[in-house]
Scaffold this active site. Structure first.
Site, mmCIF file in Angstrom:
data_model
loop_
_atom_site.group_PDB
_atom_site.id
_atom_site.type_symbol
_atom_site.label_atom_id
_atom_site.label_comp_id
_atom_site.label_asym_id
_atom_site.label_seq_id
_atom_site.Cartn_x
_atom_site.Cartn_y
_atom_site.Cartn_z
ATOM 1 N N ASP A 145 -1.817 22.513 34.216
ATOM 2 C CA ASP A 145 -2.336 23.873 34.380
ATOM 3 C C ASP A 145 -3.103 23.949 35.697
ATOM 4 O OD1 ASP A 145 -1.370 24.614 31.951
ATOM 5 O OD2 ASP A 145 -3.298 24.615 30.916
ATOM 6 N N LYS A 147 3.021 32.068 32.438
ATOM 7 C CA LYS A 147 3.012 32.536 31.052
ATOM 8 C C LYS A 147 3.166 34.048 30.947
ATOM 9 C CE LYS A 147 -0.191 28.986 29.305
ATOM 10 N NZ LYS A 147 0.699 28.121 28.540
ATOM 11 N N GLY A 185 -6.868 25.571 24.433
ATOM 12 C CA GLY A 185 -8.154 25.698 25.099
ATOM 13 C C GLY A 185 -9.283 24.873 24.516
ATOM 14 N N ARG A 218 5.027 16.128 14.511
ATOM 15 C CA ARG A 218 5.378 15.300 13.340
ATOM 16 C C ARG A 218 6.122 16.145 12.316
ATOM 17 N NH1 ARG A 218 0.759 11.664 13.547
ATOM 18 N NH2 ARG A 218 1.523 10.061 14.981
#
Lengths: 185, 194
Positions: free
Chosen positions: B21, B78, B150, B162
């Protein structure tokens, strides 16, 4: 015969898929010890800056250069072709400098410009994809051109080093890998 | 079909790499130098988006363009879930990957973007196999797990990957009619599940 696929980053699993399809034994190369077990090496697609950094830090890069000088056959696609080229335009990064070509990164454009195409080669027509692909800008006298897309050189060879700016491992066309295997035998 | 293969191809090139980021071109350059395989161009990092509250939108196009100019690795950005107009803007700018992201404020509570219509590849989040396959069916080229954006806490992301893997494993061992039933329940074409 065992083929090594450099597995630091990138699409090494797809190269393994092709070799499995051809029923050729292969291992993923991550250490210097792995290099001792192989008869040929594939450097896959990925980000050449990331792979180059890891080659430098692990010392694998130097080891591969010395193996290549002793005749190890190496095949690089896309990022692999960039790493093998003698000169990369506008960039200072790790390079094997094993084939006398000048190459420019992302030369076909960004992802929106990526495409799939059939190309003519000296061993027949193959279907490949060009993904943010580099262009071979010029070649030395000892470099042999094996494949072209219109006027662009996309597959080239110098002695034991084979490079392609495209990906046959994404379209799963086996012809280029078969050619590479013949270079070893 | 060719387009989706080329776009999944780019996702394959990113495997085993780190996507960082970044909020300006200087950070992007540092990420590239440090070996990142791509950067995510953001006005604010997710932690700040959470802290600030309010509505989180697509980043300023001029910021994204500056970052694209600065680095040679792929640049992602995004868009809000379901906000196809933001996605059209990013496609026009020429980013290499569009992240339809739950980190931003959702724009549509019912539908995601119809991603098949776009030339640019999409990455989407998923918490289970059903979600992952619905996003792929809409045209996503890459799936990431969602995590708790965040917070820096990765346990949710680990849990989700998983879940996806174990659901896939369990379904593989089941009879075909049970698989078909599962696909129907999850609103996924059986051909895709196969």
């Amino acid at each position: 015969m065992i083929i090594g696929i450099l597995a630091l980053q990138g699409d090494f699993a797809e190269h393994k898929e092709i070799l499995d399809k051809l029923k050729v034994e292969s291992i993923l190369v991550k250490t210097k010890e792995d290099l001792e077990k192989i008869n040929g090496l594939i450097i896959p697609g990925g980000e050449s800056t990331a792979i180059g950094l890891l080659l430098e830090k692990t010392g694998l890069g130097k080891q591969i250069i010395s193996k290549a000088k002793k005749g190890l056959v190496i095949f690089g696609t896309c990022a692999g072709a960039i790493l093998l080229s003698k000169k990369v335009l506008g960039k200072k990064e790790f390079s094997f400098a094993l084939i006398d070509t000048v190459i420019e990164r992302n030369s076909f454009g960004r992802q929106n410009d990526s495409f799939e195409e059939k190309i003519k080669t000296s061993f027949g027509e193959i279907s490949v994809s060009f993904i943010r692909a580099p262009k071979i800008k010029s070649i030395g006298k000892k470099v042999q051109v094996l494949g072209k897309l219109k006027n662009e050189i996309v597959i080239a060879k110098q002695k034991n080093i084979l490079i392609a700016t495209c990906h046959p491992e994404i379209t799963l066309d086996t012809k280029l890998h078969e050619y590479f295997l013949k270079m070893i035998r | 079909m060719k387009r989706i293969r080329v776009n999944r191809g780019l996702a394959k090139m990113l495997k085993g790499g780190c996507i960082m980021d970044v909020t300006n071109e200087k950070q992007a350059k540092i990420a590239e130098k440090s070996g990142a395989v791509a950067v995510m161009a953001l006005e604010r990092i997710p932690a700040d988006i959470r802290k600030d509250g309010g509505i989180a939108r697509m980043s300023d196009p001029s910021l994204i363009k500056k970052i694209m100019k600065e680095v040679s690795i792929p640049v992602m950005a995004k868009v809000r879930i379901g906000h196809f107009a933001e996605a059209q803007i990013l496609e026009e700018i020429g980013v290499d990957f569009i992240d339809e992201s739950e980190v931003l404020t959702p724009a549509d509570n019912e539908f995601h973007i119809n991603k098949i219509k776009f030339k640019t590849p999409f990455v989407c989040g998923a918490v289970d196999l059903g979600q992952a396959l619905r996003r792929i069916n809409e045209g996503a080229s890459m799936i990431r797990t969602k995590g708790e954006a965040g917070t820096g806490n990765i346990i949710e992301a680990v849990k989700h990957i998983r879940t996806i893997n174990s659901e896939l494993q369990k379904l593989k061992e089941k009879e075909i009619d049970i698989q078909e039933n599962w696909a129907r329940k999850e609103k996924i074409p059986f051909s895709l599940l196969k």
